[in-house]
Design a protein around this motif. Structure first.
Motif, PDB file in Angstrom:
ATOM      1  N   GLU A  29     -21.917  24.189 -57.382  1.00  0.00           N
ATOM      2  CA  GLU A  29     -20.874  24.186 -56.353  1.00  0.00           C
ATOM      3  C   GLU A  29     -21.414  23.780 -54.981  1.00  0.00           C
ATOM      4  OE1 GLU A  29     -19.333  28.151 -56.462  1.00  0.00           O
ATOM      5  OE2 GLU A  29     -18.620  27.951 -58.511  1.00  0.00           O
ATOM      6  N   VAL A  30     -22.720  23.979 -54.742  1.00  0.00           N
ATOM      7  CA  VAL A  30     -23.283  23.681 -53.425  1.00  0.00           C
ATOM      8  C   VAL A  30     -24.218  22.475 -53.415  1.00  0.00           C
ATOM      9  CG1 VAL A  30     -23.100  26.067 -52.619  1.00  0.00           C
ATOM     10  CG2 VAL A  30     -25.211  25.290 -53.681  1.00  0.00           C
ATOM     11  N   ALA A  31     -24.593  21.976 -54.576  1.00  0.00           N
ATOM     12  CA  ALA A  31     -25.583  20.885 -54.658  1.00  0.00           C
ATOM     13  C   ALA A  31     -25.201  19.684 -53.802  1.00  0.00           C
ATOM     14  CB  ALA A  31     -25.787  20.471 -56.110  1.00  0.00           C
ATOM     15  N   SER A  32     -23.936  19.307 -53.814  1.00  0.00           N
ATOM     16  CA  SER A  32     -23.520  18.118 -53.063  1.00  0.00           C
ATOM     17  C   SER A  32     -23.508  18.355 -51.554  1.00  0.00           C
ATOM     18  CB  SER A  32     -22.149  17.644 -53.532  1.00  0.00           C
ATOM     19  OG  SER A  32     -21.179  18.633 -53.259  1.00  0.00           O
ATOM     20  N   SER A  33     -23.529  19.609 -51.118  1.00  0.00           N
ATOM     21  CA  SER A  33     -23.505  19.892 -49.683  1.00  0.00           C
ATOM     22  C   SER A  33     -24.886  20.224 -49.124  1.00  0.00           C
ATOM     23  CB  SER A  33     -22.531  21.043 -49.384  1.00  0.00           C
ATOM     24  OG  SER A  33     -22.984  22.225 -50.001  1.00  0.00           O
ATOM     25  N   ILE A  34     -25.922  20.198 -49.954  1.00  0.00           N
ATOM     26  CA  ILE A  34     -27.277  20.438 -49.460  1.00  0.00           C
ATOM     27  C   ILE A  34     -27.703  19.207 -48.659  1.00  0.00           C
ATOM     28  CG2 ILE A  34     -29.693  20.767 -50.151  1.00  0.00           C
ATOM     29  CD1 ILE A  34     -28.644  22.388 -52.551  1.00  0.00           C
ATOM     30  N   PRO A  35     -28.134  19.416 -47.417  1.00  0.00           N
ATOM     31  CA  PRO A  35     -28.454  18.266 -46.557  1.00  0.00           C
ATOM     32  C   PRO A  35     -29.666  17.481 -47.055  1.00  0.00           C
ATOM     33  CG  PRO A  35     -29.069  20.320 -45.483  1.00  0.00           C
ATOM     34  CD  PRO A  35     -28.358  20.688 -46.749  1.00  0.00           C
ATOM     35  N   THR A  36     -29.714  16.224 -46.668  1.00  0.00           N
ATOM     36  CA  THR A  36     -30.880  15.405 -47.010  1.00  0.00           C
ATOM     37  C   THR A  36     -32.059  15.855 -46.144  1.00  0.00           C
ATOM     38  OG1 THR A  36     -30.217  13.731 -45.413  1.00  0.00           O
ATOM     39  CG2 THR A  36     -29.514  13.397 -47.689  1.00  0.00           C
ATOM     40  N   LEU A  37     -33.234  15.565 -46.630  1.00  0.00           N
ATOM     41  CA  LEU A  37     -34.454  15.952 -45.928  1.00  0.00           C
ATOM     42  C   LEU A  37     -34.666  15.132 -44.660  1.00  0.00           C
ATOM     43  CD1 LEU A  37     -37.004  16.325 -48.847  1.00  0.00           C
ATOM     44  CD2 LEU A  37     -36.490  18.041 -47.119  1.00  0.00           C
ATOM     45  N   LYS A  38     -35.238  15.764 -43.654  1.00  0.00           N
ATOM     46  CA  LYS A  38     -35.680  15.028 -42.471  1.00  0.00           C
ATOM     47  C   LYS A  38     -36.940  14.272 -42.854  1.00  0.00           C
ATOM     48  CE  LYS A  38     -33.660  18.237 -39.218  1.00  0.00           C
ATOM     49  NZ  LYS A  38     -33.889  19.331 -38.285  1.00  0.00           N
ATOM     50  N   GLU A  39     -37.232  13.223 -42.148  1.00  0.00           N
ATOM     51  CA  GLU A  39     -38.289  12.280 -42.522  1.00  0.00           C
ATOM     52  C   GLU A  39     -39.658  12.911 -42.787  1.00  0.00           C
ATOM     53  OE1 GLU A  39     -40.418   8.516 -40.447  1.00  0.00           O
ATOM     54  OE2 GLU A  39     -38.228   8.581 -40.361  1.00  0.00           O
ATOM     55  N   ALA A  40     -40.118  13.808 -41.960  1.00  0.00           N
ATOM     56  CA  ALA A  40     -41.479  14.348 -42.093  1.00  0.00           C
ATOM     57  C   ALA A  40     -41.543  15.640 -42.899  1.00  0.00           C
ATOM     58  CB  ALA A  40     -42.072  14.581 -40.703  1.00  0.00           C
ATOM     59  N   GLN A  41     -40.432  16.016 -43.552  1.00  0.00           N
ATOM     60  CA  GLN A  41     -40.402  17.295 -44.244  1.00  0.00           C
ATOM     61  C   GLN A  41     -40.339  17.142 -45.761  1.00  0.00           C
ATOM     62  OE1 GLN A  41     -37.105  19.411 -42.342  1.00  0.00           O
ATOM     63  NE2 GLN A  41     -38.641  20.586 -41.224  1.00  0.00           N
ATOM     64  N   GLY A  42     -40.680  18.231 -46.413  1.00  0.00           N
ATOM     65  CA  GLY A  42     -40.492  18.371 -47.849  1.00  0.00           C
ATOM     66  C   GLY A  42     -39.614  19.587 -48.078  1.00  0.00           C
ATOM     67  N   ARG A  43     -39.141  19.759 -49.308  1.00  0.00           N
ATOM     68  CA  ARG A  43     -38.248  20.881 -49.629  1.00  0.00           C
ATOM     69  C   ARG A  43     -38.889  21.718 -50.733  1.00  0.00           C
ATOM     70  NH1 ARG A  43     -32.503  19.051 -49.833  1.00  0.00           N
ATOM     71  NH2 ARG A  43     -32.738  19.512 -47.633  1.00  0.00           N
ATOM     72  N   ILE A  44     -38.760  23.032 -50.585  1.00  0.00           N
ATOM     73  CA  ILE A  44     -39.257  23.958 -51.602  1.00  0.00           C
ATOM     74  C   ILE A  44     -38.084  24.820 -52.059  1.00  0.00           C
ATOM     75  CG2 ILE A  44     -40.935  25.743 -52.193  1.00  0.00           C
ATOM     76  CD1 ILE A  44     -42.452  24.855 -49.563  1.00  0.00           C
ATOM     77  N   TYR A  45     -37.758  24.721 -53.345  1.00  0.00           N
ATOM     78  CA  TYR A  45     -36.748  25.581 -53.948  1.00  0.00           C
ATOM     79  C   TYR A  45     -37.452  26.788 -54.548  1.00  0.00           C
ATOM     80  CZ  TYR A  45     -32.850  22.271 -53.843  1.00  0.00           C
ATOM     81  OH  TYR A  45     -31.835  21.432 -53.451  1.00  0.00           O
ATOM     82  N   PHE A  46     -36.852  27.958 -54.388  1.00  0.00           N
ATOM     83  CA  PHE A  46     -37.323  29.195 -55.003  1.00  0.00           C
ATOM     84  C   PHE A  46     -36.198  29.698 -55.889  1.00  0.00           C
ATOM     85  CE2 PHE A  46     -39.352  28.727 -50.907  1.00  0.00           C
ATOM     86  CZ  PHE A  46     -40.679  29.023 -51.169  1.00  0.00           C
ATOM     87  N   TYR A  47     -36.520  30.092 -57.107  1.00  0.00           N
ATOM     88  CA  TYR A  47     -35.468  30.581 -57.993  1.00  0.00           C
ATOM     89  C   TYR A  47     -36.004  31.571 -59.010  1.00  0.00           C
ATOM     90  CZ  TYR A  47     -37.007  27.304 -61.666  1.00  0.00           C
ATOM     91  OH  TYR A  47     -37.732  26.631 -62.617  1.00  0.00           O
ATOM     92  N   ARG A  48     -35.072  32.336 -59.576  1.00  0.00           N
ATOM     93  CA  ARG A  48     -35.396  33.337 -60.596  1.00  0.00           C
ATOM     94  C   ARG A  48     -34.263  33.371 -61.606  1.00  0.00           C
ATOM     95  NH1 ARG A  48     -36.702  39.632 -59.204  1.00  0.00           N
ATOM     96  NH2 ARG A  48     -36.392  40.478 -61.290  1.00  0.00           N
TER      97      ARG A  48
END
Length: 158
Positions: A29-48
């Motif tokens: 439901e939220v995947a399409s609203s997750i913003p794109t990354l800024k140029e110098a950044q990476g993304r870390i997902y945490f899940y359980r």
């Protein structure tokens, strides 16, 4: 009377355990609203995963020593960070860690799982492959990362 007591105890237990599980919109439901990354950044997902085993264990997840969220059954969140070296840690009776390098534009996935401990269970972070992680995220619920507007604003003004 005995059946009624068992039913009440079971109902109370299910309610208690369920209240500790993540509740929020599902990933799909939220995947399409997750913003794109800024140029110098990476993304870390945490899940359980949504397993009830060890549901009461919900320690903080720390990124380079700073709390970023909690390990909640059935939950996920993400943080965007500058490229660099990172250590994810969780602590119950003992500290467990996973280390990795995050490149700009890269996405990493950290799964937390329950393991057996001497006195209490342990929450163990591990890196997962993108294919496996995305499959696991589908039915999980979004819980916000542990950030505040003041912290974000302070970081933006530097």
């Amino acid at each position: 009377m005995n059946k009624l007591l068992k039913a009440l105890v079971t109902s109370a237990f299910v309610t208690l355990v369920a209240s500790g599980c993540a509740s929020g919109p599902q990933y799909k439901e939220v995947a399409s609203s997750i913003p794109t990354l800024k140029e110098a950044q990476g993304r870390i997902y945490f899940y359980r995963s949504n397993s009830m085993f060890g549901a009461a264990l919900q320690p903080s997840i720390n990124l380079n020593g700073t709390p970023v969220g909690k390990s909640q059954p059935g939950g996920f969140f993400y943080v965007d960070e500058p490229a660099g070296q990172y250590v994810v840690s969780t602590t119950t009776e003992t500290e467990k860690t996973v280390s990795f390098k995050l490149d700009a534009g890269e996405t990493k996935y950290v799964k937390t799982t329950v393991g057996f401990g001497l006195l209490v269970g342990r929450i163990i972070p591990s890196l997962e492959s993108p294919d496996e992680a995305v499959k696991n995220l589908e039915d999980l619920h979004y819980v916000a990362a542990q950030t505040t507007a003041a912290v974000q604003q302070a970081g933006a003004s530097k």
